[in-house]
Structure formats: C-alpha cells, structure tokens
Write an enzyme that holds these catalytic residues in place. Structure first.
Site, PDB file in Angstrom:
ATOM      1  N   ALA A 118       0.823  -1.207   0.000  1.00  0.00           N
ATOM      2  CA  ALA A 118       0.000   0.000   0.000  1.00  0.00           C
ATOM      3  C   ALA A 118       0.861   1.263   0.000  1.00  0.00           C
ATOM      4  O   ALA A 118       0.615   2.209   0.732  1.00  0.00           O
ATOM      5  CB  ALA A 118      -0.928  -0.007   1.210  1.00  0.00           C
ATOM      6  N   CYS A 119       1.873   1.264  -0.848  1.00  0.00           N
ATOM      7  CA  CYS A 119       2.854   2.342  -0.914  1.00  0.00           C
ATOM      8  C   CYS A 119       2.804   2.974  -2.310  1.00  0.00           C
ATOM      9  O   CYS A 119       2.439   2.313  -3.272  1.00  0.00           O
ATOM     10  CB  CYS A 119       4.240   1.731  -0.649  1.00  0.00           C
ATOM     11  N   GLY A 120       3.188   4.218  -2.406  1.00  0.00           N
ATOM     12  CA  GLY A 120       3.277   4.846  -3.719  1.00  0.00           C
ATOM     13  C   GLY A 120       4.270   4.145  -4.635  1.00  0.00           C
ATOM     14  O   GLY A 120       4.188   4.252  -5.858  1.00  0.00           O
TER      15      GLY A 120
END
Length: 157
Positions: A34-36
């Site tokens: 759930a990271c850029g």
C-alpha cells in the site's frame, strides 16, 4: 557468517536458509502493498522473468515499518502480489528492516554494504544487489525503478 548461513521464513511459513540461492545473482527488496512505490512489483517481476534463466532471483521481504504500508497477513500479501502483479519470484514472511527487531538478514545487508553505507533502510523498495558469491555488489535506493538497474544485473550475470 555468510549471507548463505542466514535463515528466513517463506511467505507460506517454511524455514529455509539462503544457501538455496548460492551461485545466483540476488536482488533483495523490502516490499509493501500500500505504498506509492508498490507498482515497482511489476518492474521486479519483469526483471525476474527477463533474467531468471541467466541466474537472477528476486527475493521480496514485506515490511510494515514505513507508514504502516504493509498491514496484511502473509496470506493477504501473497494473494495481493499474485492477483495484482502476477508475482512469481520468492516472497518471504513480513520482517523488520530497522530498529531493535531488525531481521538478521537486514543486519547483515546493512553491515556488509560497500562504501560503508550501513545506515537504516530509508523506505519500502530499497534494494540490495548480491553477486553469485554472496557479496553485496550494490545498495540501491527505494525510488530507483527496477528497470534502471538492468545493466547492473547484466554485469553480474
């Protein structure tokens, strides 16, 4: 102690040592769902598919230490990686890469990095490129896209 003496747990819960990867070029990456930077999974998978037959293995180590961006269970992480990015490279159980509970693998990586770069891991998707003899060839920043290190990988293969 060498890299190959270290014990790790696969994402399915099996204990193993990194000796299974002796003689291979390794790209070790701390990952998050759930990271850029999560789309790097695609680039990592592309590298794995492109160079696996020549001796590259990408090893993914989920980590929830950066803004809680890997909150899921191992089962959820594996399902996400498969469903979203078609990940087929080896994935491992969630670990800490910094702090008092740093996994021994990351203690080893940070301590043995060339040029004295033993500082903490800066974010998700920091990378370590390891040669066929288990020596760290290069530490690569989190924001460096996987395709940008293809030449470094080719030089080791």
């Amino acid at each position: 102690m060498s890299l190959y003496d270290l014990s790790v747990k696969t994402i399915s819960g099996e204990e193993k040592t990194l000796a299974d990867y002796k003689g291979k070029v390794l790209l070790i990456v701390n990952t998050a769902s759930a990271c850029g930077l999560t789309p790097q999974y695609k680039g990592l998978q592309d590298l794995y598919e492109r160079y696996q037959s020549k001796g590259l293995v990408v090893l993914g180590f989920p980590c929830n230490q950066f803004a809680g961006q890997e909150p899921g269970t191992e089962e959820e992480i594996a399902a996400f990686c498969d469903r979203t990015y078609g990940v087929t490279f080896p994935m491992f159980a969630k670990i800490d890469v910094n702090g008092p509970d740093t996994h021994p693998l990351y203690q080893f990586l940070k301590t043995n990095t060339p040029d004295g770069e033993s500082q903490d891991i800066e974010w998700n998707f920091a990378k370590f490129l390891i040669d066929q003899n288990g020596k760290i060839a290069k530490r690569i920043g989190a924001r460096v896209q996987p395709e940008e290190i293809a030449a470094d990988i080719e030089a080791l293969l």
